[in-house]
Design a protein around this motif. Sequence first.
Motif, PDB file in Angstrom:
ATOM      1  N   ARG A 236     -19.954  21.954 -25.996  1.00  0.00           N
ATOM      2  CA  ARG A 236     -18.832  21.506 -26.826  1.00  0.00           C
ATOM      3  C   ARG A 236     -19.298  20.737 -28.047  1.00  0.00           C
ATOM      4  O   ARG A 236     -18.508  20.407 -28.930  1.00  0.00           O
ATOM      5  CB  ARG A 236     -17.884  20.643 -25.984  1.00  0.00           C
ATOM      6  N   ILE A 237     -20.593  20.408 -28.082  1.00  0.00           N
ATOM      7  CA  ILE A 237     -21.207  19.761 -29.240  1.00  0.00           C
ATOM      8  C   ILE A 237     -22.327  20.652 -29.737  1.00  0.00           C
ATOM      9  O   ILE A 237     -23.151  21.136 -28.959  1.00  0.00           O
ATOM     10  CB  ILE A 237     -21.767  18.369 -28.879  1.00  0.00           C
ATOM     11  N   MET A 238     -22.333  20.887 -31.051  1.00  0.00           N
ATOM     12  CA  MET A 238     -23.374  21.694 -31.682  1.00  0.00           C
ATOM     13  C   MET A 238     -24.113  20.835 -32.710  1.00  0.00           C
ATOM     14  O   MET A 238     -23.548  19.883 -33.231  1.00  0.00           O
ATOM     15  CB  MET A 238     -22.763  22.910 -32.384  1.00  0.00           C
ATOM     16  N   CYS A 239     -25.354  21.184 -32.975  1.00  0.00           N
ATOM     17  CA  CYS A 239     -26.108  20.515 -34.034  1.00  0.00           C
ATOM     18  C   CYS A 239     -26.309  21.530 -35.146  1.00  0.00           C
ATOM     19  O   CYS A 239     -27.044  22.511 -34.984  1.00  0.00           O
ATOM     20  CB  CYS A 239     -27.447  20.005 -33.495  1.00  0.00           C
ATOM     21  N   GLU A 240     -25.634  21.299 -36.280  1.00  0.00           N
ATOM     22  CA  GLU A 240     -25.612  22.299 -37.349  1.00  0.00           C
ATOM     23  C   GLU A 240     -25.949  21.675 -38.702  1.00  0.00           C
ATOM     24  O   GLU A 240     -25.683  20.492 -38.924  1.00  0.00           O
ATOM     25  CB  GLU A 240     -24.228  22.945 -37.426  1.00  0.00           C
ATOM     26  N   PRO A 241     -26.515  22.459 -39.632  1.00  0.00           N
ATOM     27  CA  PRO A 241     -26.806  21.951 -40.975  1.00  0.00           C
ATOM     28  C   PRO A 241     -25.540  21.418 -41.637  1.00  0.00           C
ATOM     29  O   PRO A 241     -24.531  22.114 -41.693  1.00  0.00           O
ATOM     30  CB  PRO A 241     -27.345  23.184 -41.709  1.00  0.00           C
ATOM     31  N   ARG A 242     -25.604  20.189 -42.133  1.00  0.00           N
ATOM     32  CA  ARG A 242     -24.388  19.621 -42.721  1.00  0.00           C
ATOM     33  C   ARG A 242     -24.625  18.635 -43.856  1.00  0.00           C
ATOM     34  O   ARG A 242     -23.989  18.690 -44.891  1.00  0.00           O
ATOM     35  CB  ARG A 242     -23.552  18.903 -41.651  1.00  0.00           C
ATOM     36  N   PHE A 243     -25.568  17.692 -43.685  1.00  0.00           N
ATOM     37  CA  PHE A 243     -25.670  16.574 -44.629  1.00  0.00           C
ATOM     38  C   PHE A 243     -26.426  16.955 -45.895  1.00  0.00           C
ATOM     39  O   PHE A 243     -27.553  17.443 -45.840  1.00  0.00           O
ATOM     40  CB  PHE A 243     -26.364  15.372 -43.967  1.00  0.00           C
ATOM     41  N   HIS A 244     -25.792  16.706 -47.051  1.00  0.00           N
ATOM     42  CA  HIS A 244     -26.403  16.911 -48.360  1.00  0.00           C
ATOM     43  C   HIS A 244     -26.947  15.582 -48.876  1.00  0.00           C
ATOM     44  O   HIS A 244     -26.252  14.562 -48.833  1.00  0.00           O
ATOM     45  CB  HIS A 244     -25.364  17.406 -49.364  1.00  0.00           C
TER      46      HIS A 244
END
Length: 382
Positions: A236-244
Amino acid sequence: MLGQEQRGGSAGANDASLIDTMLDRAESENKVYWESMGEGLDEEGAGIPYEVSQKMKTFYIKPEFRDEAADLLIPQFMVEEEIAFFNEAGHRLLERDDLREGFTLRDRDTMIDFGSVQAELAKVDLDAGAEALPRAFRLNGFENEAVKKWFDSKPSESKRRLCKSIIIRRISKIDAIGDADIARYVERVMENMTDEQLSGLEQSPELYAKKIREKVESLLRKYESDRFHMMMEQDRIMCEPRFHLKEKISPPKSISSIPKSLYEEEDGNLNDYEKKVIYEIAALGNVRWWHRNISRNEFAINGAVTTYPDLIVRMESGKLLLVETKGDHLDNPESEVKARAGAEWANAAGRPFRYFMVFQTREPGYSGAYSYGRFMEIIKGL
């Protein structure tokens, strides 16, 4: 008898109301003060007094790194969220409220070590003169001596009722817990207190309130950690590319003397050990750039706990390192929790990403933590 009970109940309500009024006034005065310190702040200068922000300079990413930084997305933990109108699932940043959902103090243990409170009370008595007020009664905005005399004049039962109100008020600042839940928990805590502890509570309710709040916060942190790991197991939790990375930064204090910085100048709020680590990192031939991550204003690992690494380091190989420096005296349970959270992030983020909590000489032995020597040995080969 009924009239006496009614009068007693009315007096108790009035006393509690007076305590609430006192606390409201103190909190209001503190709020006005801090808001006046922060007037005119924008997002970039959040938490910095307006007068200081006007003197701060802006520094951009160096031209040779701009394209690379624009393409870089650092992974963070995400959860699914249904998008309104489309009946489709999107992803949003995992927040603390997601991990606090369902928390209650019902059936939580009430075992609290009040020994440190009693020791501090003894210290206050030794430090203070005969006419001095205990530290716990120093409430800003009130006639302290009058407050103490008024409180001391109350019978023991009334004092304890007022103490309970103070404790509940302090814990109610934790948004994740309802007031009724808090009140029941405080009742259970007080029921388990010894006569000596109850006597101490009457003398110094604020110190006991602080200790009970710390207990509640520890219970909440454990619940958040357990829920985080369960949600990870359930996918239910994923680690995905996000922070710029930001195009520009405006640190209150800056430094430009260390080579290979990502920005024209970096945050200069560094202690001697942090400077040493950065200098040694910058001297390595396989390091492309480094950036001083500004705490609470830039990248955060939003895992079982929220932690802000001190440094973001890009290697020539493309690997990205998050580095948190710690003096040996900070090898404690709090650091261990953060180090493990960092290691969990690196494992979920994937092979190009690494996390290091770097102690001066200590090799703590728990996941994510390294001695400085071991850390330098590792990154020379990355």
